[in-house]
Motif scaffolding. Structure first.
Motif, mmCIF file in Angstrom:
data_model
loop_
_atom_site.group_PDB
_atom_site.id
_atom_site.type_symbol
_atom_site.label_atom_id
_atom_site.label_comp_id
_atom_site.label_asym_id
_atom_site.label_seq_id
_atom_site.Cartn_x
_atom_site.Cartn_y
_atom_site.Cartn_z
ATOM 1 N N TYR A 130 9.398 21.517 51.878
ATOM 2 C CA TYR A 130 9.308 22.224 50.598
ATOM 3 C C TYR A 130 8.558 23.539 50.791
ATOM 4 C CZ TYR A 130 8.079 23.005 45.667
ATOM 5 O OH TYR A 130 7.910 23.530 44.417
ATOM 6 N N ASN A 131 9.137 24.629 50.312
ATOM 7 C CA ASN A 131 8.499 25.945 50.396
ATOM 8 C C ASN A 131 8.593 26.629 49.039
ATOM 9 O OD1 ASN A 131 8.235 26.313 53.562
ATOM 10 N ND2 ASN A 131 10.305 25.541 53.169
ATOM 11 N N ASN A 132 7.463 26.880 48.441
ATOM 12 C CA ASN A 132 7.450 27.540 47.132
ATOM 13 C C ASN A 132 6.154 28.326 47.005
ATOM 14 O OD1 ASN A 132 7.838 28.397 44.543
ATOM 15 N ND2 ASN A 132 7.799 26.376 43.600
ATOM 16 N N ASN A 133 6.255 29.621 46.919
ATOM 17 C CA ASN A 133 5.058 30.435 46.739
ATOM 18 C C ASN A 133 5.294 31.499 45.684
ATOM 19 O OD1 ASN A 133 6.119 32.867 48.256
ATOM 20 N ND2 ASN A 133 6.154 31.337 49.889
ATOM 21 N N VAL A 134 4.193 31.888 45.072
ATOM 22 C CA VAL A 134 4.217 32.869 43.990
ATOM 23 C C VAL A 134 3.288 34.017 44.361
ATOM 24 C CG1 VAL A 134 3.741 33.318 41.564
ATOM 25 C CG2 VAL A 134 4.704 31.119 42.258
ATOM 26 N N ALA A 158 11.426 29.893 46.145
ATOM 27 C CA ALA A 158 11.466 28.474 46.502
ATOM 28 C C ALA A 158 12.640 28.242 47.447
ATOM 29 C CB ALA A 158 11.604 27.604 45.251
ATOM 30 N N PHE A 159 12.375 27.626 48.573
ATOM 31 C CA PHE A 159 13.418 27.372 49.566
ATOM 32 C C PHE A 159 13.260 25.964 50.128
ATOM 33 C CE2 PHE A 159 14.993 27.358 53.978
ATOM 34 C CZ PHE A 159 16.314 27.734 53.747
ATOM 35 N N VAL A 160 14.361 25.233 50.147
ATOM 36 C CA VAL A 160 14.404 23.901 50.761
ATOM 37 C C VAL A 160 15.519 23.911 51.802
ATOM 38 C CG1 VAL A 160 14.702 21.426 50.416
ATOM 39 C CG2 VAL A 160 13.587 22.812 48.639
ATOM 40 N N PRO A 161 15.198 23.675 53.071
ATOM 41 C CA PRO A 161 16.233 23.748 54.109
ATOM 42 C C PRO A 161 17.112 22.507 54.120
ATOM 43 C CG PRO A 161 14.155 23.096 55.077
ATOM 44 C CD PRO A 161 13.872 23.381 53.630
#
Length: 1012
Positions: A415-419, A455-458
């Motif tokens: 899970y990758n999510n940053n603001v 937000a990126f989910v591989p």
């Protein structure tokens, strides 16, 4: 028209030049007054020229920056400086044009000067309920959010901390009076905001909390939830001073009351559940051989770091004062990918264009990056089967087996999510003093807040049930901006040293604008390269876009009059009229008056010579404030057009169609809050002992709620004014300060508040909340109960045998009729109470189970100073509330783990009368007192030990001050609650329901404060 402009121009020039004409006739002295020890400016110092003309005193007072200007009657005038809490001072001018004045605090008689809406006053002259928090109290806590430091510092203010880095705490002032946004208004250096997240603790000079209507009515429609006024540090005249603050620390989760079953214990309870359900397969063969298994909470929680560095430069001359600062804060987070990093820059300058005209600005820029934690990660780890493993034998992520939750460590990894956020908040102002007693101020403020979220989910594969078949990317750009323009005219005059008048009137405009742009898609090639995570690389067939925008505006008129007679009898009258675009033309304006009276009894002849009583003031206030924090355009109906759903073809002819999505409410208007406050302030024994007490009654009417409408209407409802909520209670502060013979200075401060909340009227409606697994509701908001009261079945105990079940079945006179009509019960199941007395258990027996709102909150603070050492400890407590342990109640029928409380279950007659037998579903899992726990707690909020280098050594090192310290925050909770933290928030309809929050972390840190 041009003649009108010419006349206006001439009038303005006359106002500015009129004071300049007087300069030629008399000498004018300027100056700044500061505290000798702290170097902080003193507001409201009385300055009197001893040379009198016709018996009328010639004097003035210092402004919010500690500055003063006085036209002298004599070039060698003798000036008297007096200020409550400080020793009187006499200075001779001797033809000087500027004076730097340092006053020494009189430790036997201390009084505060506080900032109020559109001005400042001595606390002794206040008629409203206001609490002041100084900078030293704010910098104790290791938080990026200054609001967190308010916990326990002000009576009547409830602060619920959040453990997630970068997330603001929940703040409520004197209870909750609305189901809408009940957060207070923030006023930072004159600009009205919804938060103060962009500020560094080190940049704040003081915070004032305005609680009653007399103090908040000047903010009208935004004052119902209280007001927090923040004043940042400003420049002082003199040589440059450099201040450096820094600390490094570690953080970890407090887990004293969160014990999960290990693999053996889980398997034992699981097998027992299968047996009790009559299931014949799926058993664990040998639970004793399974050992401890995986501690999933231990796998996701870690010890992390936190650090803060701040440097500022402060100084000035007769014409320019400046304060510039830079701060860096970094918190890793106790869960991976949940960190927060922030850079803050601040520049506060003031320029004196003439002796009567000055301009200035307060500018703040923040850049932050927040890694958003995986939603529900803690709840997932809580429920995962301990028999499942994190990694397989090859070191790859393992499948979680038949657990209802997937491998949370793997989910966090993928899970990758940053603001990212850039925010500029600033004000620029113009001050003109004219006709000696008038001050005109024009203040313009802006708030630009730009955000970018990615937000990126591989793509990944762990098992058939745990995989991401195609990678996905979403991005959101948001832009928020608001501007504020305020113009105020202040008149301040003292007549014959008996009558004092301070009046302010003003006109303000504010506008808000927001827009976001969203895009998402899938199938990015080369997903392991972060440089490819752009929407231009997605498969166009999967692309989706969205765009949202809104705007609103407000126009206001304000007025306040403060009157004092002989410094004994005080009166305050204020009024504000607000017009908001959120409401329709018929109800656009709201009117908010207040009145307050005060009596300084100590100044009366019968008490003036009573040495034991240093101060006594009685005050009372009444006023109305409002709340407009609802959505925009609710008085407009929303119509949706879609060719696929709305259009029709009739007789071969295409006919465009539309449908109503949101119905409108043309009569929607302000929420109104009426508040009455009665209080007194007392100082005893030369103000060694100070007491402050307030009783408040707060009634919110016309509360905005979204009603339930029949489904056949085919549209969503909008807010409607239907509700009334009452809050009442007492606030008190008791403080003792003294110095012992061995030079030990100490103080003890006790702060407390009681809260009584009740829904008075919502048109007979019932609103449910709680968000439990399976859509179950745990709370109810209805007439006669506190907001968000817990709602379920009362538990009388556990059926110990069949005879007891038969006894309850016969209570209605017919043993063939089951007592519990909900489920078939067996020995070991919970006994529910028949609250309506019809001899059976139905859904109508659900009842009020208690309130999530504490009956009392309080804090105890102790400080010690001896020689070069200082020590402080702060305790905070909350009492009388309950918490619904939603995470314990959230169980899947086949697989979820249990906390160790389940080990106390019923296993046979007499083994337990509180924890039922193990089952997967049925009676024992209904919303009931079983999962309701005592939410009271006391915590060690902060402990700090400091050492300041002796002045002799500091001077040899060319330093003004050097202090080292060690400290700890949130070190220990004393509570019976079985959770990470008893500080459980939630929205207004779901308060106190713990569905698993990011844990509050304990912090240990070492730091220094340096000035040179």
């Amino acid at each position: 028209m041009k003649y009108i402009h010419t006349i206006y121009y001439l009038l303005l020039c006359s106002i500015i030049l009129l004071p300049l004409e007087a300069i030629a006739q008399n000498q004018t002295i300027h100056g700044k007054v500061i505290d000798q020890a702290t170097q902080e400016v003193l507001i409201g110092v009385n300055i009197i020229e001893k040379t009198e003309t016709n018996g009328i005193p010639n004097g003035t007072v210092t402004d919010i920056d500690g500055n003063f200007t006085l036209e002298l009657k004599s070039s060698k005038g003798l000036l008297s400086f007096s200020y409550i809490g400080y020793k009187d001072l006499l200075l001779t001018v001797n033809n000087k044009t500027f004076l730097n004045v340092e006053m020494t605090a009189d430790t036997q008689s201390l009084d505060e000067v506080v900032v109020v809406g559109y001005g400042s006053m001595k606390k002794s002259d206040l008629t409203g309920s206001i609490t002041s928090i100084k900078a030293a109290d704010l910098t104790k806590m290791s938080s990026a959010q200054p609001a967190a430091a308010l916990q326990g510092k002000a009576a009547g203010v409830t602060v619920i901390q959040s453990g997630a880095p970068g997330e603001s705490p929940v703040i409520k002032i004197r209870g909750i009076g609305t189901t809408n946004d009940s957060n207070p208004l923030y006023v930072v250096d004159g600009i009205l905001l919804d938060d103060m997240q962009f500020l560094s603790n080190e940049d704040i000079e003081s915070i004032q909390v305005l609680k009653d209507a007399s103090a908040t009515a000047i903010y009208g429609s935004r004052g119902a939830n209280g007001v927090i006024i923040v004043t940042t540090k400003r420049g002082t005249q003199g040589k440059p001073r450099i201040n450096v603050s820094a600390y490094e620390g570690i953080q970890y989760a407090l887990r004293d009351h969160l014990d999960m079953c290990d693999a053996t214990q889980f398997a034992t309870l699981y097998n027992e559940s299968l047996k009790n359900e009559g299931v014949t397969d799926g058993y664990y063969d040998n639970p004793e051989s399974m050992g401890k298994g995986t501690d999933w909470l231990g796998e996701i929680l870690k010890t992390s770091s936190v650090r803060n560095y701040s440097v500022s430069a402060n100084g000035g001359s007769e014409s320019v004062n400046y304060n510039a600062s830079f701060s860096y804060f970094n918190q890793d987070g106790i869960i991976d990918k949940s960190g927060y990093e922030r850079f803050t820059f601040r520049l506060n300058n003031e320029y004196k264009l003439s002796k009567y005209v000055k301009i200035g600005h307060n500018l703040s820029y923040m850049h932050s990056k927040r890694d958003m934690p995986l939603g529900g990660a803690v709840q997932t780890a809580y429920r995962l089967n301990p028999d499942a493993k994190v990694y397989d034998e090859d070191g790859n992520f393992a499948d979680s087996g038949h657990s209802s939750k997937q491998n949370v460590v793997a989910d966090i990894h993928y899970y990758n999510n940053n603001v990212l956020r850039d925010r500029l908040v600033g004000t620029a102002y113009l001050d003109i003093n004219f006709l000696k007693d008038f001050t005109f101020k024009s203040n313009a403020g802006v708030d630009f807040n730009n955000g970018y979220e990615r937000a990126f989910v591989p793509e990944f594969f762990i098992s058939n049930l745990h995989q991401q078949q195609t990678n996905s990317l979403s991005k959101t750009w948001s832009k928020y901006k608001s501007w504020l323009w305020e113009n105020t005219l202040t008149y301040s005059k003292r007549f014959k040293n008996v009558h004092s008048i301070n009046a302010v009137m003003g006109y303000t405009l504010q506008e808000f604008n927001y827009e976001d742009l969203r895009g998402e898609g899938q199938e990015i090639p080369n997903q392991d390269d972060e440089n490819m995570w752009y929407l231009g690389n997605i498969n166009n067939a999967t692309a989706k876009v969205g765009n949202t925008a809104w705007s609103s505006s407000m126009m206001s008129y304000l007025f306040r009059l403060n009157y004092s007679y002989a410094d004994r009898y005080l009166a305050t009258v204020s009024f504000r009229a607000d017009g908001s675009s959120k409401f329709g033309p018929n109800n656009r304006w709201g009117y908010f008056p207040s009145v307050a009276l005060g009596w300084r009894v100590k100044e009366e002849g019968f008490l003036k010579d009573v040495e034991a009583i240093s101060n006594l003031k009685i005050r009372g206030s009444w006023g109305k404030t409002g709340n407009d924090k609802i959505g925009n355009y609710q008085y407009y109906p929303v119509v949706y057009t879609n060719p696929g759903n709305c259009d029709q073809v009739i007789g071969g002819v295409h006919i465009p169609g539309a449908t109503t999505v949101d119905i409108s409410n043309q009569d929607i208007h302000w929420e109104n809050t009426m508040q009455t406050d009665i209080g007194f302030e007392m100082g005893l024994l030369n103000n060694k002992l100070n007491l402050e007490f307030d009783y408040y009654y707060r009634l919110t009417s016309d509360m905005l709620l979204v009603p339930t409408i029949p489904g056949f209407v085919g549209a969503a409802a909008v807010d409607t004014n239907v509700g009334k909520v009452r809050n009442s209670g007492v606030d008190f502060t008791i403080e003792w300060r003294d110095q012992l013979k061995n030079n030990l200075n100490y103080s003890v401060r006790l702060v407390g508040s009681t809260i009584s909340n009740k829904v008075v009227d919502i048109n007979g409606k019932k609103f449910y909340g709680g968000g439990l697994l399976g859509g179950k509701a745990a709370t109810i908001t209805t007439e006669g109960l506190p907001m968000s009261s817990f709602y379920g079945y009362k538990v009388l105990g556990v059926y110990q045998n069949q005879a007891q079940i038969d006894h309850y079945n016969s209570l209605d006179g017919n043993s063939d009729t089951p007592y519990n009509t909900l489920y078939t019960v067996k020995p070991g199941d919970l006994i529910f109470a028949d609250t309506n007395g019809d001899g059976k258990i139905t859904v109508d027996d659900k009842t009020d189970l208690g309130s999530p709102l504490p009956k009392f909150t309080g804090s105890l603070g102790i400080t010690l100073e001896w020689k070069n050492f200082d020590f402080s400890i702060d305790l905070y407590g909350s009492f009388g509330n309950k918490i619904y342990n939603g995470k314990r109640a959230a169980r899947n029928a086949n697989s979820d783990n249990f906390d160790t409380q389940f080990l106390k279950r019923w296993t046979g007659e007499g083994t337990s009368n509180s924890e039922p037998r193990m089952t997967f579903e049925g009676n024992n899992w209904e919303v009931s007192e079983r999962f309701l726990e005592n939410g009271s707690y006391v915590k060690i909020q902060n402990v700090m030990l400091g050492y300041t280098l002796p002045k002799e050594l500091s001077r040899k090192m060319n330093l003004e001050n050097l202090r080292f310290y060690i400290a700890g925050d949130n070190l220990k909770y004393f509570t019976k609650y079985h959770g990470f933290t008893p500080e459980v928030g939630g929205d207004a309809l779901s308060l106190g329901v713990d569905n698993s929050f990011y844990p509050v972390a304990a912090t240990y840190k070492v730091g220094l404060n340096l000035t040179f």
